[in-house]
Enzyme design. Structure first.
Site, PDB file in Angstrom:
ATOM      1  N   TYR A 150       0.823  -1.213   0.000  1.00 57.65           N
ATOM      2  CA  TYR A 150       0.000   0.000   0.000  1.00 57.65           C
ATOM      3  C   TYR A 150       0.860   1.267   0.000  1.00 57.65           C
ATOM      4  O   TYR A 150       0.371   2.360  -0.280  1.00 57.65           O
ATOM      5  CB  TYR A 150      -0.946   0.023   1.208  1.00 57.65           C
ATOM      6  N   ASP A 201      -3.189 -18.017   1.732  1.00 52.82           N
ATOM      7  CA  ASP A 201      -4.335 -18.686   1.089  1.00 52.82           C
ATOM      8  C   ASP A 201      -4.895 -19.767   2.011  1.00 52.82           C
ATOM      9  O   ASP A 201      -6.110 -19.898   2.186  1.00 52.82           O
ATOM     10  CB  ASP A 201      -3.975 -19.240  -0.298  1.00 52.82           C
ATOM     11  N   ASP A 250     -10.884  -8.342   7.892  1.00 52.53           N
ATOM     12  CA  ASP A 250     -12.303  -8.238   7.527  1.00 52.53           C
ATOM     13  C   ASP A 250     -12.968  -9.610   7.545  1.00 52.53           C
ATOM     14  O   ASP A 250     -14.107  -9.758   7.993  1.00 52.53           O
ATOM     15  CB  ASP A 250     -12.465  -7.614   6.129  1.00 52.53           C
ATOM     16  N   LYS A 280       3.355 -15.388   2.328  1.00 52.60           N
ATOM     17  CA  LYS A 280       3.250 -16.160   1.080  1.00 52.60           C
ATOM     18  C   LYS A 280       4.693 -16.493   0.671  1.00 52.60           C
ATOM     19  O   LYS A 280       5.155 -16.166  -0.440  1.00 52.60           O
ATOM     20  CB  LYS A 280       2.503 -15.304   0.042  1.00 52.60           C
ATOM     21  N   ASP A 293      -5.254  -6.590   5.928  1.00 52.37           N
ATOM     22  CA  ASP A 293      -6.449  -5.863   5.516  1.00 52.37           C
ATOM     23  C   ASP A 293      -7.553  -6.862   5.181  1.00 52.37           C
ATOM     24  O   ASP A 293      -8.696  -6.762   5.650  1.00 52.37           O
ATOM     25  CB  ASP A 293      -6.083  -5.009   4.287  1.00 52.37           C
TER      26      ASP A 293
END
Ligand code: NAD
Length: 362
Positions: free
Chosen positions: A141, A222, A250, A190, A246
């Site tokens: 980001y 994942d 959620d 990852k 992020d």
């Protein structure tokens, strides 16, 4: 004297902060705490008063505090996509940046009486208590991004970049947080594909040597997103990068099924933090006594625990929320016909009464 900057903001912000301050006032007088607080404007209300979503002077006051308690900002009155027009949400980014808050903590606990609000099955959910710790100021980001063209046509890229020091400080906070909970942490990356994740994993392993009483395991992002739905109870602290955090925070929030119950904290190394509900300013129910103040009240509990080292008082607040829900009191957002419907201030008073009972037994 410890200082708290209180910024109620817009929409339901002032209503739910009001209920929370009643609890803070009680704690201060009951335990003779050396805590002072003052109010500041942020978001739409600051745009109306000063033409900007947060004044530099307010940010300075936040910097000189031990913690910031925030309600929520925004609403249709200030919605704009016009360039150059001030937006309430810009204030949040500015405060986080100016204060150097690099870590975001989102605890998600399943309240037994509310288990039916979730879309997951009761047996999968009972006992879930997860804290997602997300790196907040690095990664993709904030990395270099560009839109360019070559002989194949237009293309774009974003860059995931992490410095060792950025991973070290969030990992340390993760291990310290795990120590306050069940001493288990899952670092999510990852590393089978991304070089930045391989560095992440190496650094987390290195910092783990300073905290060898904590159980650490690594999981690919994942797999984590699947495991959160299949068996969320296996997690306690989840430590991860900005973008993965992020998304996973959620997903974890939605497991609980209710947005009005979830607090959050954004912290830096010296324990200065900003504490706020994960929900927005809910302008659709503003001023109707329908807002659920629990996420805001639990944000105060986090503030007391993480910034003021008042774990006992934080425990009492969290326990009082449990008891009130156990007794069947509900604001409209979590109400069903088997329960007792209460307003924002009734819910605040019920929680305060339970806190008083718990403190008397102390
Ligand atoms: P929202 O979280 O404000 O509301 C979503 C839905 O949940 C609404 O139906 C609302 O009534 C309900 N809800 C939220 N909190 C509740 C509570 N405590 N009690 C009962 N019901 C609750 O999200 P939105 O509607 O997408 O956004 C409204 C405004 O809030 C927008 O201006 C948005 O930009 C802003 N916002 C601010 C923040 C923040 O301050 N951190 C975060 C998200 C959205």
């Amino acid at each position: 004297m410890k200082k708290i900057m209180v910024m109620p903001g817009d929409g339901i912000g002032p209503e739910i902060v009001n209920e929370t301050i009643k609890i803070l006032d009680y704690m201060i007088s009951k335990y003779n705490l050396e805590i002072g607080y003052e109010y500041g404007d942020i978001g739409g209300i600051a745009i109306d008063k000063y033409g900007i979503p947060v004044k530099d002077e307010t940010i300075e006051k936040c910097k000189n505090s031990n913690a910031v308690l925030l309600g929520a900002v925004g609403g249709p009155k200030w919605d704009t996509t016009l360039p150059g027009k001030p937006r309430p949400e810009d204030a949040l980014l500015k405060v986080r940046k100016e204060l150097g808050l690099f870590a975001n903590l989102r605890p998600v606990k399943i309240y037994k009486p509310l288990v039916s609000s979730s879309t997951l099955k009761e047996e999968v959910l009972t006992g879930v208590n997860i804290l997602v710790l997300r790196e907040l100021t690095g990664g993709i980001y904030f990395g270099e991004r560009k839109r360019l063209s070559d002989e194949k046509g237009e293309y774009a890229y974003d860059t995931e970049k992490y410095y060792t020091y950025e991973i070290e400080r969030i990992a340390r906070l993760g291990f310290k947080t795990a120590r306050m909970r069940s001493k288990k942490i899952t670092s999510v990356d990852k590393a089978n594909i991304l070089e930045s994740s391989r560095l992440w994993r190496e650094v987390v392993n290195k910092i783990h040597k300073e905290y060898d009483d904590i159980e650490l395991n690594h999981m690919y992002v994942d797999n984590t997103s699947m495991q959160l739905i299949r068996n969320p109870k296996q997690f306690d602290v989840i430590l991860t990068s900005n973008m993965f955090g992020d998304i996973l925070s959620d997903e974890t929030a939605m497991i609980s099924g209710s947005i009005g119950l979830l607090p959050s904290a954004s912290l830096r190394e010296d324990s200065l933090g900003m504490y706020e509900p994960i929900h927005g300013s809910a302008p659709d129910i503003q001023g109707q006594g329908k807002a659920n103040p629990i996420a805001q009240i639990l944000s105060l509990a986090m503030l007391l625990r993480y910034s003021l080292d008042l774990g006992l008082q934080a425990d009492f607040i969290e326990k009082a929320v449990d008891v009130v829900l156990e007794k069947g009191y509900r604001t409209a957002d979590i109400y069903d016909s088997k329960n007792k419907l209460v307003s924002t201030s009734e819910m605040g008073n019920l929680i305060l009464d339970e806190i008083k009972t718990l403190c008397l037994d102390d």
